[in-house]
Design a protein around this motif. Structure first.
Motif, PDB file in Angstrom:
ATOM      1  N   THR A  27      10.868  12.597   8.612  1.00 24.38           N
ATOM      2  CA  THR A  27      10.392  13.235   7.378  1.00 24.38           C
ATOM      3  C   THR A  27      11.546  13.942   6.671  1.00 24.38           C
ATOM      4  O   THR A  27      11.678  13.871   5.440  1.00 24.38           O
ATOM      5  CB  THR A  27       9.262  14.231   7.677  1.00 24.38           C
ATOM      6  N   GLU A  28      12.403  14.616   7.438  1.00 21.73           N
ATOM      7  CA  GLU A  28      13.588  15.252   6.862  1.00 21.73           C
ATOM      8  C   GLU A  28      14.497  14.207   6.213  1.00 21.73           C
ATOM      9  O   GLU A  28      15.065  14.435   5.133  1.00 21.73           O
ATOM     10  CB  GLU A  28      14.365  16.015   7.934  1.00 21.73           C
TER      11      GLU A  28
ATOM     12  N   ARG B  57       6.145  14.406  17.563  1.00 24.96           N
ATOM     13  CA  ARG B  57       6.407  15.534  16.664  1.00 24.96           C
ATOM     14  C   ARG B  57       7.908  15.605  16.329  1.00 24.96           C
ATOM     15  O   ARG B  57       8.283  15.948  15.210  1.00 24.96           O
ATOM     16  CB  ARG B  57       5.914  16.832  17.287  1.00 24.96           C
ATOM     17  N   TYR B  58       8.750  15.280  17.288  1.00 23.23           N
ATOM     18  CA  TYR B  58      10.192  15.205  17.040  1.00 23.23           C
ATOM     19  C   TYR B  58      10.476  14.089  16.035  1.00 23.23           C
ATOM     20  O   TYR B  58      11.217  14.278  15.073  1.00 23.23           O
ATOM     21  CB  TYR B  58      10.932  14.938  18.345  1.00 23.23           C
ATOM     22  N   GLN B  59       9.876  12.925  16.257  1.00 19.80           N
ATOM     23  CA  GLN B  59      10.053  11.793  15.351  1.00 19.80           C
ATOM     24  C   GLN B  59       9.602  12.144  13.941  1.00 19.80           C
ATOM     25  O   GLN B  59      10.305  11.866  12.964  1.00 19.80           O
ATOM     26  CB  GLN B  59       9.271  10.586  15.864  1.00 19.80           C
TER      27      GLN B  59
ATOM     28  N   ASP C 278       1.483   9.762  10.290  1.00 18.32           N
ATOM     29  CA  ASP C 278       0.160  10.223   9.874  1.00 18.32           C
ATOM     30  C   ASP C 278      -0.191  11.474  10.684  1.00 18.32           C
ATOM     31  O   ASP C 278      -0.142  11.446  11.922  1.00 18.32           O
ATOM     32  CB  ASP C 278      -0.854   9.108  10.148  1.00 18.32           C
ATOM     33  N   PRO C 279      -0.535  12.598  10.039  1.00 17.72           N
ATOM     34  CA  PRO C 279      -0.890  13.810  10.792  1.00 17.72           C
ATOM     35  C   PRO C 279      -1.980  13.567  11.837  1.00 17.72           C
ATOM     36  O   PRO C 279      -1.957  14.159  12.912  1.00 17.72           O
ATOM     37  CB  PRO C 279      -1.348  14.777   9.696  1.00 17.72           C
ATOM     38  N   ALA C 280      -2.929  12.684  11.518  1.00 20.84           N
ATOM     39  CA  ALA C 280      -3.981  12.375  12.483  1.00 20.84           C
ATOM     40  C   ALA C 280      -3.413  11.685  13.718  1.00 20.84           C
ATOM     41  O   ALA C 280      -3.878  11.903  14.839  1.00 20.84           O
ATOM     42  CB  ALA C 280      -5.051  11.503  11.841  1.00 20.84           C
ATOM     43  N   MET C 281      -2.384  10.851  13.520  1.00 15.80           N
ATOM     44  CA  MET C 281      -1.764  10.185  14.661  1.00 15.80           C
ATOM     45  C   MET C 281      -0.947  11.170  15.494  1.00 15.80           C
ATOM     46  O   MET C 281      -0.896  11.062  16.725  1.00 15.80           O
ATOM     47  CB  MET C 281      -0.877   9.035  14.177  1.00 15.80           C
ATOM     48  N   VAL C 282      -0.301  12.127  14.828  1.00 20.09           N
ATOM     49  CA  VAL C 282       0.431  13.145  15.579  1.00 20.09           C
ATOM     50  C   VAL C 282      -0.525  13.903  16.495  1.00 20.09           C
ATOM     51  O   VAL C 282      -0.253  14.104  17.686  1.00 20.09           O
ATOM     52  CB  VAL C 282       1.152  14.118  14.624  1.00 20.09           C
TER      53      VAL C 282
ATOM     54  N   LEU D  44       0.828  -1.201   0.000  1.00 18.99           N
ATOM     55  CA  LEU D  44       0.000   0.000   0.000  1.00 18.99           C
ATOM     56  C   LEU D  44       0.862   1.251   0.000  1.00 18.99           C
ATOM     57  O   LEU D  44       1.964   1.255   0.572  1.00 18.99           O
ATOM     58  CB  LEU D  44      -0.892   0.020   1.241  1.00 18.99           C
ATOM     59  N   PRO D  45       0.408   2.337  -0.618  1.00 16.09           N
ATOM     60  CA  PRO D  45       1.113   3.616  -0.478  1.00 16.09           C
ATOM     61  C   PRO D  45       1.214   3.972   1.003  1.00 16.09           C
ATOM     62  O   PRO D  45       0.273   3.719   1.773  1.00 16.09           O
ATOM     63  CB  PRO D  45       0.220   4.606  -1.242  1.00 16.09           C
ATOM     64  N   LYS D  46       2.334   4.541   1.398  1.00 17.39           N
ATOM     65  CA  LYS D  46       2.572   4.820   2.814  1.00 17.39           C
ATOM     66  C   LYS D  46       1.464   5.660   3.449  1.00 17.39           C
ATOM     67  O   LYS D  46       0.998   5.338   4.552  1.00 17.39           O
ATOM     68  CB  LYS D  46       3.929   5.509   3.001  1.00 17.39           C
ATOM     69  N   PRO D  47       0.967   6.744   2.820  1.00 19.24           N
ATOM     70  CA  PRO D  47      -0.116   7.510   3.451  1.00 19.24           C
ATOM     71  C   PRO D  47      -1.374   6.681   3.695  1.00 19.24           C
ATOM     72  O   PRO D  47      -2.057   6.851   4.716  1.00 19.24           O
ATOM     73  CB  PRO D  47      -0.377   8.645   2.455  1.00 19.24           C
ATOM     74  N   VAL D  48      -1.686   5.779   2.765  1.00 19.98           N
ATOM     75  CA  VAL D  48      -2.862   4.917   2.940  1.00 19.98           C
ATOM     76  C   VAL D  48      -2.652   3.970   4.112  1.00 19.98           C
ATOM     77  O   VAL D  48      -3.529   3.785   4.966  1.00 19.98           O
ATOM     78  CB  VAL D  48      -3.151   4.125   1.646  1.00 19.98           C
TER      79      VAL D  48
END
Length: 391
Positions: free
Chosen positions: A135-136, A128-130, A149-153, A67-71
């Motif tokens: 992501t960087e 948020r640090y992770q 996932d922004p929702a998980m953050v 699956l695509p990572k965002p999905v």
């Protein structure tokens, strides 16, 4: 003191549950895995309740379909939300809920409404640090992806705010919470135990070549490209790098960028195989960008294998820089290279570090020590709570 644990999966929560049970404190542990998987964990069945309808099916589907990572992230976040909602509707009255981060927001609120305490157990750095660090790292290697996932953050940060206490396994992880503005008194460090009975020195490194080991998931998060770059620069006539662990899809493409001469990608290994690899390697390198406390470090020390670990592995809680190995900055192949050269150019130093590693493991606690330390933290939390109740 009656404690309920809730974990999406297994992780170290069943190690904690086993110790809580032996100490008379475990009321229940909830998991999203089926009993046939949980039976091996050593917790009595009457103490376990499972909700195996979504999480295992999702994992099985992902083994067949990429699956695509965002999905994938969205589906896993939703799985945790549903599990949390199910536990919230089932949970008994208890003194303390210890829930793995991401899976305790609603259940924690229910326990608190009944007068209990809620502990959010985070196995890594502040989310948020992770998210920012990994992501960087993705962007550095050409992958425009969010690590989390922004929702998980948002969900985890809501848990941090609601929780009466947050537990983490290392000083590195604790620092990230303080950097993100969490009050120091709310974050307690309880380092994991290590099953050292499964890891012991079974051999010695060869004298006619220099063996380097990496153990763990082969991923960008684990900093594997920096090890590969350092190993390419490292000049030795008979060097070999063995990479033990499953390879993430993103790394397949990234590995092609490097000269893999003298590199062996071994794939997933059993614990006895890992112990043999650690025992016969001159050094194990763990250049992670971010993680809570990498247990393979304690396992390597138990096999007499010196370490080169990044400062973001929790290594400072397990060994001393310059004695059992070297602590290096993240994203620093130059420092990894210099550390490899020090060990290769001075076989006596490698031997000294190996002896020091074996001596150090005697001070690393097992899971019983972890359980006792966690119970002490929970008792302190309940004591402070009782002192604040108006009389």
């Amino acid at each position: 003191m009656q404690v309920v644990s809730s974990v999406h999966g297994v992780f170290h929560h069943f190690d904690l549950a086993r110790e809580l049970e032996s100490l008379g404190h475990l009321q229940r542990i909830y998991s999203s895995f089926p009993w046939r998987r949980l039976a091996r964990e050593g917790v009595p069945r009457e103490r376990v309740r499972s909700f195996p309808w979504i999480h295992p099916a999702l994992l099985a589907f992902e083994r067949r379909v990429s699956l695509p990572k965002p999905v994938s992230q969205t589906l896993h976040t939703r799985s945790m939300q549903i599990f949390d909602q199910w536990v919230a509707g089932k949970i008994e009255d208890c003194d303390v809920l210890v829930a793995l981060s991401g899976s305790g927001l609603k259940t924690g609120a229910v326990v608190q409404s009944r007068g209990g305490r809620y502990v959010c157990d985070r196995g890594s750095s502040h989310i948020r640090y992770q998210d920012a660090a990994v992501t960087e790292e993705y962007a550095r290697w050409g992958f425009p992806l969010r690590a989390c996932d922004p929702a998980m953050v948002r969900r985890e940060e809501a848990e941090y705010e609601r929780a009466d206490l947050i537990t983490v396994p290392s000083e590195f992880a604790r620092r990230t919470f303080l950097e993100m503005g969490i009050a120091s008194e709310k974050v307690k460090k309880v380092p994991y135990g290590v099953r050292l009975d499964r890891f012991r020195k079974t051999g010695s490194p060869p004298q006619d070549r220099f063996e380097v080991l990496f153990a763990g998931t082969v991923s960008l998060r684990k900093g594997v490209p920096y090890l590969l770059e350092a190993f390419q620069r490292f000049q030795h006539p008979k060097k070999r790098l063995r990479i033990a662990g499953p390879v993430e899809p993103a790394m397949v493409q990234t590995l092609r960028r490097f000269d893999l001469t003298h590199v062996e990608v071994l794939g997933r290994q059993t614990q006895p195989q890992l112990a043999e690899l650690m025992s016969t390697s001159h050094v194990m390198v763990l250049p992670s960008i971010e993680e809570g406390l990498a247990l393979v470090q304690g396992q390597a020390l138990a096999c007499g294998c010196p370490l080169i670990s990044s400062v973001n592995t929790g290594g400072e809680d397990l060994f001393t820089d310059g004695k059992e190995g070297f602590l290096v900055p993240i994203r620093s192949p130059e420092t990894i290279q210099r550390s490899l050269e020090k060990l290769a150019d001075a076989p006596g130093l490698q031997g000294e570090m190996s002896v020091a590693a074996l001596e150090r493991v005697t001070s690393i606690g097992g899971w019983r020590d972890y359980g006792l330390a966690y119970v002490s933290v929970l008792n302190d939390l309940l004591q402070k709570h009782s002192e604040n109740i108006p009389r």
